[in-house]
Design an enzyme around this catalytic site. Structure first.
Site, mmCIF file in Angstrom:
data_model
loop_
_atom_site.group_PDB
_atom_site.id
_atom_site.type_symbol
_atom_site.label_atom_id
_atom_site.label_comp_id
_atom_site.label_asym_id
_atom_site.label_seq_id
_atom_site.Cartn_x
_atom_site.Cartn_y
_atom_site.Cartn_z
ATOM 1 N N LEU A 242 0.851 -1.184 0.000
ATOM 2 C CA LEU A 242 0.000 0.000 0.000
ATOM 3 C C LEU A 242 0.888 1.235 0.000
ATOM 4 O O LEU A 242 1.396 1.673 1.033
ATOM 5 C CB LEU A 242 -0.931 0.004 1.214
ATOM 6 C CG LEU A 242 -1.825 -1.232 1.402
ATOM 7 C CD1 LEU A 242 -2.832 -0.993 2.508
ATOM 8 C CD2 LEU A 242 -2.531 -1.604 0.107
ATOM 9 N N ASP A 243 1.084 1.793 -1.180
ATOM 10 C CA ASP A 243 2.015 2.902 -1.363
ATOM 11 C C ASP A 243 1.471 4.176 -0.733
ATOM 12 O O ASP A 243 0.313 4.549 -0.962
ATOM 13 C CB ASP A 243 2.254 3.121 -2.866
ATOM 14 C CG ASP A 243 3.139 4.309 -3.138
ATOM 15 O OD1 ASP A 243 4.314 4.278 -2.744
ATOM 16 O OD2 ASP A 243 2.633 5.288 -3.737
ATOM 17 N N ALA A 244 2.324 4.842 0.058
ATOM 18 C CA ALA A 244 2.015 6.161 0.636
ATOM 19 C C ALA A 244 0.675 6.181 1.362
ATOM 20 O O ALA A 244 -0.006 7.216 1.416
ATOM 21 C CB ALA A 244 2.047 7.233 -0.449
ATOM 22 N N VAL A 245 0.293 5.070 1.951
ATOM 23 C CA VAL A 245 -1.045 4.935 2.523
ATOM 24 C C VAL A 245 -1.264 5.837 3.726
ATOM 25 O O VAL A 245 -2.405 6.205 4.044
ATOM 26 C CB VAL A 245 -1.326 3.454 2.883
ATOM 27 C CG1 VAL A 245 -0.473 3.018 4.065
ATOM 28 C CG2 VAL A 245 -2.803 3.213 3.157
#
Length: 584
Positions: A242-245
């Site tokens: 989960l990128d930059a969540v």
């Protein structure tokens, strides 16, 4: 069987309802019930056979994940994903069993992290069949770029027109709102002016102006990303990054970082993914201070893994100063990951060496010393804006091989030994190791790529001609050959040791400032490994009696094969030498 199915389905619906009520408290009960039904339908969970078993470890000491772009390796006569698959099968000798392919979708900027189409594979990389073939042999991690999308995507063009799919997916705000506390990793203005069919609007851009943040207040955005998750599962994706969540949910007047709704969205996604594929995992990419990063474990109900973001800068600092104080102090403060969770250890990645994760750990003077040393070794510094208008170092951009070519005193001839020592430490620590392709290959700073792209991060995103790489790896006189062979050997040894299970016991040892040591013990308490690492440029003599080894057991170094029969004797550690002292 029907009663079991009904029980599992009812529990799933109940969990989803609880999460959704927390995320969307203003939505009426009937609408929440319909949203539950929609999510279950999207994930195809109409008939659930069993409730996921909690606290399950979906990993072992045999797991190593290689991090790479899909097109970091290329051959003129085949698709890049085929070349990557070839490299894993032909060169990695079975020591790598997982691969994180960085965004392989069509994009407009940031080397893939401004996704323009979440349902397509970039033509220069390959096609979905390549992804499926890779996932049939290797555990596949894929990015879910969930915080923002491309400013050139069809969705955003529909936002400008005010109609069509995605037209209401993006977050807007007013420059008159109180946004002074918003935490950001960039120096560009937060809001971007956009002329739309309904007039001038201001879209929220946590990162660049080509990366426009999604508005998860709109349940249609949530449903879209659940649909993307289901699609990726169908393509063989097993781990969702989960990128930059951490930036997902926004509220004016707040930091817009780590808000409770963000955590709740992660919990919701975990429920859906676990019911759909019990062995699948979530890993959160949260490049923030250590305590905040750890919060994404939740109570073993959020991320299965969190990136161990403090490790790269602290280990780098220890190896260039020859002092373990801050690294050891941090490690002693780290709680063990409970079953069902694990640290994701890495010391290099496609991004830079983040500095936010050492806030409150490394004094500013030590950060400044590290930055100056890395600049001497050819590195760059990226900055972020503070709320008072000042700028602060955000990350160091440099290839790890170059970062370890010397100490604070300057470059020396011990770079390879220092580089291998760093990987010995990373592979022995509690957690799952993530190994960046360019570390595995000993890739150097790519100044030409920086010049061509204008982005500092490109310094560590080299693209290898596969034929050239094959020749270098076969040539014993190159550092590429020696590094590649050395790291693969470490991984092969690690895979056989139960004491190196990601959740095996770990204790920090106190062996002076030059030796960074820790003890690992297998879950069944049979195997003990003392990991001893000379992090200095000077030889060190270590008394075996300081380790309190059990005299009735046979002790030997897994790395060198040397036996230690005299437990009152000493170990002579050469500069940057590592020893894995095991009783089995």
């Amino acid at each position: 069987m029907d009663s079991v199915l009904n029980t599992a389905s009812a529990q799933l619906a109940g969990q989803l309802e609880n999460h959704l009520q927390t995320i969307y408290p203003a939505i009426e009960a009937e609408a929440i019930t319909q949203l539950v039904s929609d999510l279950i339908s999207i994930m195809r969970l109409g008939s659930v056979e069993q409730v996921p078993v909690p606290y399950q470890n979906h990993w072992s000491q045999q797991d190593v994940i290689m991090i790479t772009y899909g097109d970091s390796l290329y051959r003129a006569d085949e698709r890049a994903m085929t070349t990557l698959h070839r490299f894993l099968n032909e060169q990695c000798d079975g020591v790598i069993n997982g691969v994180h392919v960085l965004p392989f979708f069509p994009y407009s900027s940031d080397d893939g992290f401004a996704v323009s189409d979440y349902y397509a594979v970039r033509e220069s990389v390959g096609e979905w069949q390549d992804i499926q073939r890779l996932s049939a042999e290797y555990r596949l991690m894929s990015d879910l770029v969930i915080n923002h999308g491309s400013g050139e995507s069809e969705w955003f063009q529909n936002f400008i027109k005010g109609e069509g799919p995605g037209h209401d997916y993006f977050f807007t705000a007013s420059p008159d709102e109180d946004l002074s506390d918003v935490v950001r990793p960039r120096t560009s203005p937060l809001l971007r002016e956009v002329q739309t069919s309904v007039g001038l609007q201001y879209v929220w851009c946590t990162f660049s102006h080509d990366q426009v943040d999604f508005d998860f207040r709109n349940i249609e955005v949530l449903k879209e990303f659940v649909n993307i998750v289901r699609f990726y599962l169908d393509q063989g994706v097993n781990i969702f990054r989960l990128d930059a969540v951490a930036f997902l949910w926004k509220e004016a007047g707040s930091r817009c970082l780590n808000l409770e709704q963000t955590h709740e969205v992660v919990r919701l996604l975990r429920v859906l993914i676990e019911y759909a594929s019990p062995s699948a995992m979530i890993i959160t990419e949260t490049n923030i201070p250590s305590r905040e990063n750890l919060s994404y474990f939740g109570n073993a109900n959020e991320a299965h893994c969190v990136y161990n973001f403090s490790l790269p800068p602290l280990l780098l600092h220890a190896l260039i100063t020859g002092q373990n104080f801050y690294l050891k102090q941090w490690m002693m403060s780290m709680p063990p990951a409970q079953d069902g969770t694990a640290f994701f250890n890495f010391i290099a990645s496609h991004d830079g060496i983040g500095l936010r994760p050492v806030e409150g750990i490394l004094p500013d003077s030590e950060v400044d010393l590290m930055i100056a040393t890395m600049q001497d070794f050819g590195g760059h510094v990226s900055w972020r804006a503070l709320d008072n208008g000042e700028q602060k170092p955000y990350e160091i951009n440099i290839a790890l091989f170059d970062a370890l070519q010397g100490t604070v005193k300057g470059k020396d001839g011990l770079g390879e030994a220092r580089f291998l020592c760093a990987h010995n430490i990373m592979l022995a620590l509690e957690g799952i190791p993530g190994l960046y392709l360019h570390s595995l290959l000993g890739t150097r700073n790519d100044y030409e790529r920086v010049k061509r792209t204008g982005h500092f991060r490109s310094i560590n995103r080299h693209q290898w001609d596969y034929s050239e790489l094959e020749q270098l790896l076969a040539d014993e006189t190159t550092h590429h050959h020696r590094v590649f062979k050395g790291i693969k050997r470490m991984i092969a040894i690690r895979a056989k040791q139960k004491a190196f299970h990601p959740n095996a016991t770990q204790f920090t040892l106190h062996l002076g400032t030059q030796v960074f040591g820790f003890w690992r013990q297998s879950v069944d308490r049979i195997q003990n490994i003392f990991c001893l690492n000379n992090i200095s440029a000077e030889p060190v003599a270590l008394s075996l009696s300081d380790l309190n080894l059990i005299s009735t057991q046979d002790w030997s170094d897994l790395l060198s094969g040397e036996r230690y029969d005299d437990l009152q004797g000493s170990i002579e550690l050469a500069p940057y030498q590592s020893v894995w002292l095991s009783n089995r």
